[in-house]
Design an enzyme around this catalytic site. Structure first.
Site, PDB file in Angstrom:
ATOM      1  N   LYS B  79       0.850  -1.195   0.000  1.00 54.56           N
ATOM      2  CA  LYS B  79       0.000   0.000   0.000  1.00 54.56           C
ATOM      3  C   LYS B  79       0.885   1.244   0.000  1.00 54.56           C
ATOM      4  O   LYS B  79       1.893   1.294   0.715  1.00 54.56           O
ATOM      5  CB  LYS B  79      -0.889  -0.012   1.245  1.00 54.56           C
ATOM      6  CG  LYS B  79      -1.883   1.140   1.316  1.00 54.56           C
ATOM      7  CD  LYS B  79      -2.699   1.084   2.611  1.00 54.56           C
ATOM      8  CE  LYS B  79      -3.812   2.125   2.613  1.00 54.56           C
ATOM      9  NZ  LYS B  79      -4.591   2.096   3.864  1.00 54.56           N
ATOM     10  N   SER B 154      -9.541   2.075   2.902  1.00 51.65           N
ATOM     11  CA  SER B 154      -8.657   2.792   2.012  1.00 51.65           C
ATOM     12  C   SER B 154      -7.636   1.921   1.270  1.00 51.65           C
ATOM     13  O   SER B 154      -7.102   2.364   0.255  1.00 51.65           O
ATOM     14  CB  SER B 154      -7.897   3.851   2.809  1.00 51.65           C
ATOM     15  OG  SER B 154      -7.036   3.239   3.750  1.00 51.65           O
ATOM     16  N   SER B 178      -9.725  -0.162   7.128  1.00 53.14           N
ATOM     17  CA  SER B 178      -9.094   0.001   5.810  1.00 53.14           C
ATOM     18  C   SER B 178      -8.412  -1.244   5.256  1.00 53.14           C
ATOM     19  O   SER B 178      -8.032  -1.259   4.092  1.00 53.14           O
ATOM     20  CB  SER B 178      -8.086   1.153   5.840  1.00 53.14           C
ATOM     21  OG  SER B 178      -8.767   2.379   5.744  1.00 53.14           O
TER      22      SER B 178
END
Lengths: 96, 486
Positions: B79, B154, B178
């Site tokens: 990420k 996210s 997330s």
């Protein structure tokens, strides 16, 4: 109580954010809606001290000196430089 | 041979038996990215040269019979809010558009030491603020099960990449859901560890008292293997704890008959899609069939979790994002004095959700409001923690839906921030209390995956992994993969 555009402008000033007029309008409405949702917290009564838990424990470590050899790379990240110095504009501009 | 469908254990066996090389595996993943990521937009940057160079090194080491690490040759996506030395790290923000970190996040560093191959960095909501990946400054990621829908957020890029077999495993971060919510939307496994189990060093801070780092994978065993490496104390994160790390892989095959599973009624109240509720209830029935005891429990403070979060989190955000000032790193908008430089840089380069949260945080911390918001929210936080502690006196694991709906269409919540915040209603209480939780494939509604969330008491990662593994072995869901139009 609702949030006014002036409140938003004040918050933006405190938070060092330039906002467009459209952003100010939007944020006034949206932040107001969120703040109303947060009022939910008022429904919750007091918590008895017995139920209050300790926060997550912070961990100590030995205070040892560690050599840091990465300063050149850190300086590379700065957006404006002269030699090993970071360049910033004056705190006061000429017309102030 | 389709090497992108293999698990970590299968890859390792194949490498050991010389059935295929690391270079072949990495090449197949890179080809899959080349073919499909134009549609999915899961990656912000891919590094084929460096990945292939690393693969060659590992193949040479393998041929020479050298020790090559516990996850040697395992393709990993990271990420973009985790620092990767010398590899672009933007956190989905314009303000870090060209940022090259001078060091690795601890979780990344540990995985590199064990031989993983980093394929690239994945898209996310700006500074991990969002539940759909639509808040990325670089455009949204699309759900591999239905390209008109969001992958969740996210960590949407990491979830989509793993679901579409563009990476074997991925790292994400979870501050309010997330990791788990995108895992649910994309039909993969996502593990949020206990706060303090995995170092946050090198994770770009959003809300530091909630932020955690964890893995995505297609199977429970693969998440256990990644977790084994990233868990453990790190001197550079003062909140990471010294507790010994369990043997997660060994825990998987232990029996689940002795476990008591609680079903908190508050998670099945208004706002939960009735078909998702049905799927999750059926998933919970599987535990009964496996011999575990399932009982109903109550967490009465649960309805206050999201409100408490939306006070404490913005307060921490307003402090954490103060560092983006256009001086030491990141981008800068020029101005003729320092104050104007701050205002312009932050005003123009931070996205709308980041600015919204900074202002909300500034508001709740400002003089006159501190007592009515921040202090009250901290009290609520302790009440919620106490509720969980009470529940875990009766049960070993809590089973709930991960999200109130399946993946929603792009654009459906973007103009109404509060409706987007409500996406986190079942995941945020876990972060409030700092507990571990896993989301795993628990069925389908309208051909879209439904996530089952298992929450454990603090430090019980091995218990939730064990139960998740038993469920996975008893159900077919993890075998389904999305079919993307070529």
């Amino acid at each position: 109580m609702s949030l006014t555009k002036n409140d938003v402008l004040h918050l933006a000033k405190l938070a060092r954010l330039d906002l467009t007029a459209a952003e100010v309008d939007n944020y006034a409405l949206q932040l107001d809606e969120v703040l109303h949702y947060l009022d939910k917290l008022n429904e919750l009564g007091a918590v008895s001290p017995a139920e209050v838990l300790a926060g997550s424990a912070l961990v100590g470590r030995v205070d040892e000196i560690e050599e840091f050899n990465n300063s050149t790379n850190l300086l590379k990240s700065a957006p404006a430089k002269e030699g090993d110095l970071i360049v910033v504009p004056p705190v006061f501009s000429a017309n102030q | 041979m389709e090497l992108t469908k293999l698990t970590i254990a299968e890859l390792q066996q194949g490498y050991a038996n010389r059935q295929f090389s690391v270079t072949e595996v990495v090449s197949q993943y890179l080809a899959a990215i080349g073919k499909l990521d134009g549609k999915l937009k899961a990656f912000l940057v891919v590094q084929p040269e460096s990945a292939l160079a690393r693969a060659t090194e590992l193949d040479r080491a393998l041929a020479a019979g050298k020790e090559i690490g516990a996850l040697a040759g395992v393709p990993l996506a990271v990420k973009d809010c985790l620092l990767t030395k010398g590899l672009q790290t933007t956190a989905g923000s314009q303000i870090l558009a060209h940022y090259l970190p001078p060091y690795n996040a601890t979780a990344v560093e540990r995985l590199i030491k064990e031989g993983v191959i980093i394929l690239g960095k994945t898209n996310c909501d700006e500074f991990a603020m969002g539940s759909s990946t639509e808040n990325s400054a670089f455009g949204p990621t699309y759900n591999p099960w239905d390209l008109t829908r969001v992958p969740g957020g996210s960590s949407g890029g990491s979830a989509a990449a793993v679901a579409a077999s563009l990476s074997l495993v991925a790292l994400g971060s979870d501050t309010a859901g997330s990791i788990r919510q995108p895992a649910s939307f994309c039909g993969v496994v996502g593990l949020k560890p206990t706060y303090g189990r995995v170092s946050r060093f090198g994770l770009i801070a959003m809300a530091s008292s909630f932020d955690t780092v964890g893995p995505f994978s297609r199977t429970v065993a693969d998440s256990a293997q990644v977790m084994q490496i990233i868990a453990g104390q790190d001197a550079r994160d003062a909140t990471s704890q010294a507790r010994p790390v369990d043997d997660y892989l060994a825990a998987l095959t232990k029996p689940v008959k002795d476990l008591t599973i609680g079903v908190p009624q508050e998670f099945f109240a208004d706002g939960l899609d009735k078909y998702v509720a049905q799927a999750v209830r059926q998933a919970i029935d599987v535990f009964t069939n496996l011999g575990a005891r399932v009982i109903s429990v109550s967490l009465p403070t649960l309805p206050y979790a999201l409100a408490a979060y939306y006070v404490i989190m913005p307060a921490e955000v307003s402090a954490n994002l103060a560092r983006y000032d256009g001086i030491k790193f990141g981008e800068r908008i020029q101005a003729d004095n320092l104050l104007a430089l701050y205002h312009k840089t932050r005003g123009q380069l931070l996205g709308s959700e980041a600015k919204r949260r900074i202002m909300l945080g500034t508001y709740v911390l400002s003089s006159g409001y501190y007592e009515s918001y921040y202090k009250r929210a901290q009290t609520a936080r302790r009440a919620i923690q106490a509720d969980f502690v009470r529940a875990f006196k009766e049960v070993d694991v809590l089973a709930t839906p991960t999200a109130p709906t399946v993946a929603f269409p792009l654009g459906s919540h973007t103009s109404d921030p509060l409706s987007m915040y409500l996406q986190d209603v079942y995941t945020v209480p876990v972060n409030i209390a700092g507990l571990p939780a896993i989301s795993l494939p628990g069925g389908f509604v309208d051909k879209l995956p439904v996530g089952l969330q298992l929450i454990g008491s603090a430090w019980s990662e091995s218990t939730i992994l064990r139960l998740a593994y038993a469920y996975e072995q008893a159900t077919p869901w993890h075998n389904y993969t999305p079919t993307l139009p070529a």
